[in-house]
Design a protein around this motif. Structure first.
Motif, mmCIF file in Angstrom:
data_model
loop_
_atom_site.group_PDB
_atom_site.id
_atom_site.type_symbol
_atom_site.label_atom_id
_atom_site.label_comp_id
_atom_site.label_asym_id
_atom_site.label_seq_id
_atom_site.Cartn_x
_atom_site.Cartn_y
_atom_site.Cartn_z
ATOM 1 N N GLU A 140 -132.977 -5.720 13.492
ATOM 2 C CA GLU A 140 -132.841 -4.269 13.254
ATOM 3 C C GLU A 140 -131.680 -3.987 12.303
ATOM 4 O OE1 GLU A 140 -135.216 -2.106 14.549
ATOM 5 O OE2 GLU A 140 -136.098 -4.040 15.099
ATOM 6 N N VAL A 141 -130.613 -4.774 12.421
ATOM 7 C CA VAL A 141 -129.487 -4.643 11.482
ATOM 8 C C VAL A 141 -129.992 -4.882 10.058
ATOM 9 C CG1 VAL A 141 -127.319 -5.728 10.713
ATOM 10 C CG2 VAL A 141 -127.688 -5.268 13.156
ATOM 11 N N ASN A 142 -130.809 -5.897 9.903
ATOM 12 C CA ASN A 142 -131.379 -6.182 8.574
ATOM 13 C C ASN A 142 -132.242 -5.044 8.054
ATOM 14 O OD1 ASN A 142 -130.667 -8.516 7.163
ATOM 15 N ND2 ASN A 142 -131.666 -9.807 8.688
ATOM 16 N N LYS A 143 -132.858 -4.299 8.967
ATOM 17 C CA LYS A 143 -133.678 -3.153 8.538
ATOM 18 C C LYS A 143 -132.814 -1.940 8.202
ATOM 19 C CE LYS A 143 -137.553 -4.324 11.593
ATOM 20 N NZ LYS A 143 -138.078 -3.982 12.944
ATOM 21 N N GLY A 144 -131.508 -2.073 8.421
ATOM 22 C CA GLY A 144 -130.600 -0.964 8.109
ATOM 23 C C GLY A 144 -130.454 0.051 9.224
ATOM 24 N N ARG A 145 -130.892 -0.296 10.423
ATOM 25 C CA ARG A 145 -130.834 0.689 11.512
ATOM 26 C C ARG A 145 -129.476 0.716 12.208
ATOM 27 N NH1 ARG A 145 -135.079 0.417 15.788
ATOM 28 N NH2 ARG A 145 -134.536 2.614 16.014
ATOM 29 N N MET A 146 -128.654 -0.301 11.977
ATOM 30 C CA MET A 146 -127.329 -0.374 12.599
ATOM 31 C C MET A 146 -126.506 -1.324 11.733
ATOM 32 S SD MET A 146 -126.464 -1.992 16.371
ATOM 33 C CE MET A 146 -127.269 -0.747 17.359
ATOM 34 N N SER A 147 -125.203 -1.060 11.622
ATOM 35 C CA SER A 147 -124.383 -1.994 10.846
ATOM 36 C C SER A 147 -124.073 -3.226 11.693
ATOM 37 C CB SER A 147 -123.086 -1.316 10.411
ATOM 38 O OG SER A 147 -122.271 -1.087 11.550
ATOM 39 N N LEU A 148 -123.758 -4.310 11.015
ATOM 40 C CA LEU A 148 -123.364 -5.518 11.746
ATOM 41 C C LEU A 148 -122.054 -5.259 12.507
ATOM 42 C CD1 LEU A 148 -124.392 -8.369 12.199
ATOM 43 C CD2 LEU A 148 -123.317 -9.060 10.062
ATOM 44 N N GLU A 149 -121.201 -4.431 11.936
ATOM 45 C CA GLU A 149 -119.941 -4.074 12.601
ATOM 46 C C GLU A 149 -120.223 -3.383 13.939
ATOM 47 O OE1 GLU A 149 -120.605 -3.755 9.408
ATOM 48 O OE2 GLU A 149 -118.864 -4.432 8.251
ATOM 49 N N GLN A 150 -121.201 -2.474 13.935
ATOM 50 C CA GLN A 150 -121.536 -1.751 15.164
ATOM 51 C C GLN A 150 -122.145 -2.701 16.193
ATOM 52 O OE1 GLN A 150 -120.604 1.194 15.747
ATOM 53 N NE2 GLN A 150 -121.742 1.819 17.569
ATOM 54 N N PHE A 151 -122.983 -3.607 15.721
ATOM 55 C CA PHE A 151 -123.576 -4.615 16.607
ATOM 56 C C PHE A 151 -122.467 -5.423 17.295
ATOM 57 C CE2 PHE A 151 -124.926 -9.082 17.019
ATOM 58 C CZ PHE A 151 -125.973 -8.948 17.923
ATOM 59 N N VAL A 152 -121.462 -5.821 16.528
ATOM 60 C CA VAL A 152 -120.343 -6.600 17.086
ATOM 61 C C VAL A 152 -119.599 -5.781 18.144
ATOM 62 C CG1 VAL A 152 -118.069 -7.535 16.495
ATOM 63 C CG2 VAL A 152 -120.051 -8.122 15.102
ATOM 64 N N LYS A 153 -119.456 -4.501 17.876
ATOM 65 C CA LYS A 153 -118.778 -3.636 18.857
ATOM 66 C C LYS A 153 -119.559 -3.599 20.181
ATOM 67 C CE LYS A 153 -117.263 0.508 17.253
ATOM 68 N NZ LYS A 153 -117.420 1.976 17.035
ATOM 69 N N LEU A 154 -120.882 -3.449 20.058
ATOM 70 C CA LEU A 154 -121.727 -3.269 21.252
ATOM 71 C C LEU A 154 -121.974 -4.564 22.023
ATOM 72 C CD1 LEU A 154 -124.316 -0.964 19.477
ATOM 73 C CD2 LEU A 154 -122.867 -0.239 21.398
ATOM 74 N N ARG A 155 -121.851 -5.690 21.327
ATOM 75 C CA ARG A 155 -122.196 -6.984 21.941
ATOM 76 C C ARG A 155 -120.981 -7.867 22.190
ATOM 77 N NH1 ARG A 155 -126.075 -8.658 24.951
ATOM 78 N NH2 ARG A 155 -126.625 -10.614 23.977
ATOM 79 N N SER A 156 -119.785 -7.410 21.733
ATOM 80 C CA SER A 156 -118.620 -8.261 21.944
ATOM 81 C C SER A 156 -117.399 -7.446 22.387
ATOM 82 C CB SER A 156 -118.322 -9.063 20.669
ATOM 83 O OG SER A 156 -117.260 -9.944 20.892
ATOM 84 N N ARG A 157 -116.915 -6.581 21.483
ATOM 85 C CA ARG A 157 -115.665 -5.910 21.847
ATOM 86 C C ARG A 157 -115.808 -4.990 23.057
ATOM 87 N NH1 ARG A 157 -112.313 -2.313 17.696
ATOM 88 N NH2 ARG A 157 -113.696 -0.659 18.421
ATOM 89 N N ASN A 158 -116.841 -4.150 23.040
ATOM 90 C CA ASN A 158 -116.971 -3.196 24.148
ATOM 91 C C ASN A 158 -117.208 -3.868 25.498
ATOM 92 O OD1 ASN A 158 -116.466 -1.125 22.401
ATOM 93 N ND2 ASN A 158 -118.547 -0.301 22.383
ATOM 94 N N PRO A 159 -118.156 -4.813 25.615
ATOM 95 C CA PRO A 159 -118.298 -5.436 26.940
ATOM 96 C C PRO A 159 -117.009 -6.122 27.400
ATOM 97 C CG PRO A 159 -119.726 -6.519 25.293
ATOM 98 C CD PRO A 159 -119.202 -5.260 24.674
ATOM 99 N N ALA A 160 -116.251 -6.705 26.459
ATOM 100 C CA ALA A 160 -114.973 -7.328 26.848
ATOM 101 C C ALA A 160 -114.016 -6.269 27.390
ATOM 102 C CB ALA A 160 -114.360 -8.051 25.654
ATOM 103 N N ARG A 161 -114.007 -5.113 26.749
ATOM 104 C CA ARG A 161 -113.105 -4.044 27.218
ATOM 105 C C ARG A 161 -113.550 -3.462 28.555
ATOM 106 N NH1 ARG A 161 -111.488 -0.745 21.737
ATOM 107 N NH2 ARG A 161 -109.798 -2.155 21.163
ATOM 108 N N VAL A 162 -114.848 -3.225 28.667
ATOM 109 C CA VAL A 162 -115.369 -2.611 29.901
ATOM 110 C C VAL A 162 -115.005 -3.472 31.112
ATOM 111 C CG1 VAL A 162 -117.513 -2.103 31.159
ATOM 112 C CG2 VAL A 162 -117.238 -1.322 28.795
#
Ligand code: DOR
Ligand code: ZN
Length: 453
Positions: free
Chosen positions: A350-372
């Motif tokens: 989906e990132v490749n389709k332009g629906r989300m940036s890779l930066e946002q993906f990293v936030k949702l799959r790495s930084r945020n779960p670590a913080r939560v």
């Protein structure tokens, strides 16, 4: 730019992506931790070098929601197969659920057993949630001292049959968890609505996926999320709502945040990627709690992910064996499916389709779960001193989801045959390469994760 002397591993020539942006850099790992982030021309000597040219280097991706079924339900999955599947899919840390095992994780003794059981068998780092039930309030403090990453409350019946509390007891549970400062996680559906409708529909001849959807309507999720936020606000509990399936549910998380509450939310690939057409085509296989809804929900939930209303993409990896998934009657079909291996590639596509940036993906799959789950900054970032966890992805690489090729014991996926572009090609856990080009390598190096705060 720092430059240590001798390091164990260097990942060089890749594009390093964090939520803030991207840069060309080399990452040095020494004794399991990031020891340097330097220009590719300035790297120190290293025992091992990975050339990440044309690859993106992400902080290790975290799955905050898996059911590895170990102990007691290991015919569906065990820690070894589940964690292999995680490593193969580019996941460096997982959080394992207290339910869907026998026994469920309710006591300090169970926690010790789970840790002992996973040690030496897990390819990725692992943490645990314990469940809260009416009978174990006295154990909460000891469970927290033992290192659980959070406490989970089940507001409705689901797989694993954890006791559902009435509201008075549940409010008390929130108070107890609030006192510990740890995250309180909810499976948010209204049990009375769900049970009433399920029984009513089971007395009819309906056996299709539509009946399941009708038995767990949006109102049952929204009411439960609303109630959980209210109880969190009243008691001061830090709330995380798992597997949000409706856009209205996501909106409530946004409203809670706007009121200044520490309220976070997760959604899962199936809620944002499967449409009504998929449900019709695949039928009963798509049974899940809460249900995959189709309609406008995928789009609304996607917007919530992109706009930071929701915080985390988890998989709700819920493995069942083939025959449990392929039943004629919806009421006999087990809800859930394998997901820990497919999710990163599905979203990178989906990132490749332009629906989300890779930066946002990293936030949702790495930084945020670590913080939560209070793992940040040990996990969830690439900083000097953080764990040397990296996921390398090839955004050009193509593939196809094939259930039978997954490392999980469970091989039925509603994404069967989906075309992928953007695939994890290396998983590095504290400097150990546990996956390269889809092949799981070495011995299980996974460690038990406690909160860092
Ligand atoms: O559909 C589901 N299956 N939802 C859950 O919450 C649990 C899961 C399981 O363990 O199979
Ligand atoms: Zn779950």
């Amino acid at each position: 730019m720092s430059k240590p002397d001798a390091v164990d591993l260097i990942v060089r020539n890749g594009t390093v992506v964090t939520p803030e942006g991207r840069q060309e850099a080399a990452i040095c790992i020494r004794k399991g931790r990031v020891s340097g982030i330097c220009a590719n021309s300035e790297t120190p000597p290293a025992r091992k070098v990975i050339n990440a040219r044309n690859l993106h280097v992400l902080p290790g991706l975290i799955d905050d929601h898996v059911h590895f079924r170990d102990p007691g339900m290991t015919y569906k999955e065990d820690f070894e197969t589940g964690s292999r599947s995680a490593a193969a899919g580019g996941v460096t840390s997982i959080i394992d659920m207290p339910n869907g095992t026998d026994p469920p994780l309710l006591t300090p003794k169970h926690l010790r057993q789970k840790i002992a059981n996973a040690r030496g068998r897990s390819y990725v780092d692992f943490g645990f949630l314990a469940a809260v039930v009416p009978g174990n309030f006295d154990d909460i403090e000891t469970l927290v001292a033992g290192g659980v990453l959070g406490l989970k409350v089940f507001m409705a019946e689901t797989v694993g049959a954890i006791e559902v509390m009435d509201d008075g007891v549940m409010l008390e549970a929130f108070k107890h968890v609030a006192q510990t400062g740890r995250r309180l996680v909810v499976h948010a559906e209204n049990d009375e609505i769900v049970q009433h409708l399920r029984k009513k529909l089971q007395s009819t001849r309906r056996q299709g996926i539509g009946a399941h959807l009708e038995s767990r309507p949006v109102v049952s999720e929204v009411e439960a999320i609303y109630r959980a936020i209210l109880y969190a606000e009243t008691t001061g509990a830090r709330l995380h709502v798992f597997h949000i399936s409706s856009q209205e549910g996501a909106m409530l998380i946004g409203q809670g945040k706007a009121r200044g509450l520490d309220v976070t939310g997760e959604t899962c690939p199936h809620y944002v990627l499967l449409t009504s057409a998929h449900l019709r085509r695949m039928g009963n296989v798509t049974r899940m709690n809460p249900p995959v809804r189709g309609g406008d929900h995928p789009q609304g939930l996607w917007a919530a992910l992109v706009e930071d209303t929701l915080d985390v993409i988890g998989t709700d990896h819920s493995p069942h064996v083939r025959q449990e998934k392929l039943q004629k009657s919806i009421w006999e079909t087990m809800p859930g499916w394998t997901g820990v291996e497919t999710t990163n590639a599905l979203f990178l596509t989906e990132v490749n389709k332009g629906r989300m940036s890779l930066e946002q993906f990293v936030k949702l799959r790495s930084r945020n779960p670590a913080r939560v789950f209070d793992l940040y900054p040990r996990k969830g970032c690439i900083q000097i001193g953080s764990d040397g966890d990296l996921t390398l992805v090839d955004m050009k690489k193509r593939g196809t989801v094939r259930g039978r090729k997954l490392h999980s014991r469970s091989t039925v996926t509603p994404f069967e045959g989906w075309k992928l572009q953007g695939i994890p090609v290396a998983t590095i856990v504290r400097g150990n390469v546990v996956m390269r080009d889809g092949e799981v390598l070495g011995t299980p190096v996974g460690q038990f994760l406690k909160p860092v705060l």
